[in-house]
Motif scaffolding. Structure first.
Motif: not given
Ligand code: SF4
Length: 222
Positions: A4-9, A147-158, A170-172, A177-181
């Motif tokens: 699956p693509s990033s967008k699909e995930i 509309p600023c997407f928050v990335v945290d340790a949980y986001t990276k882990r999951i 990297d955070y940004h 990836i999230f903002i583009d999807s």
């Protein structure tokens, strides 16, 4: 089978999490008169600690009638540190709260402070001592409705476990990836981050509890 693509995930994960947990209605506040400043305080108090610890400190500030920029600016730092002890790193966080309050006090109101483009605000927030990208984006998303997407340790882990990225991305890079999807929508970004936190608290812990996780069917680590 095609991966699956990033967008699909990202889209599929949102749908599954929303279906499992429902609307989160973040950011949780105590329902007092100055919710925007309370959210800003919360983003600092929750740095490097669980939300429950930050929440106890906020309740303490509320019961002392201190959710107020002018009062936080003036209060003795040691007294403030004592009131927010439950949040951990209390001396450092007391200093940070006072610095933020001093900064915000330069504006006629928090509404005026936020009444600017997100990029300009983000730069300004990042120039304040103790505010990094995650805190700045949490402030922008939940207090500023930007509309600023928050990335945290949980986001990276999951999402590393789902195969979207490396755990140390990297955070940004992950934020992009999230903002583009996703559709650039404040409510969607607010909900998604809250759903990620819920999933990490209940299932995707350091030692994951995969059995009933809503993402189990699409996860690589099982
Ligand atoms: S299935 Fe397990 S590893 Fe995958 S997201 Fe859920 S809890 Fe985390």
């Amino acid at each position: 089978m095609k991966s699956p693509s990033s967008k699909e995930i990202i889209k599929k994960s949102y749908d599954r999490l929303y279906k499992a947990f429902g609307r989160q209605r973040w950011w949780p506040t105590q329902g007092i008169e100055n919710p925007l400043f309370e959210i800003i305080i919360g983003t600092i108090l929750t740095q490097n600690t669980a939300w429950q610890n930050a929440e106890k400190a906020i309740i303490n500030l509320c019961s002392n009638n201190l959710i107020d920029i002018g009062k936080i600016k003036k209060i003795n730092r040691k007294r403030l540190a004592n009131l927010i002890r439950s949040a951990g790193y209390y001396n450092q966080k007391a200093e940070r709260l006072k610095i933020v309050a001093q900064h915000l006090a330069k504006y006629p109101s928090i509404k005026v402070f936020f009444d600017r483009p997100a990029e300009e605000l983000r730069e300004e927030l990042l120039s304040i001592k103790g505010i990094g990208p995650e805190t700045a984006d949490s402030i922008l998303l939940y207090a500023g409705n930007k509309p600023c997407f928050v990335v945290d340790a949980y986001t990276k882990r999951i999402f590393s476990r789902l195969g979207l990225c490396e755990q140390d991305i990297d955070y940004h890079e992950l934020q992009k990836i999230f903002i583009d999807s996703l559709k650039k929508d404040v409510r969607l970004f607010q909900e998604y981050h809250a759903l990620i936190v819920e999933c990490a608290k209940l299932f995707c812990r350091k030692k994951p509890v995969c059995k009933k996780c809503p993402l189990e069917k699409m996860c690589r680590k099982k």
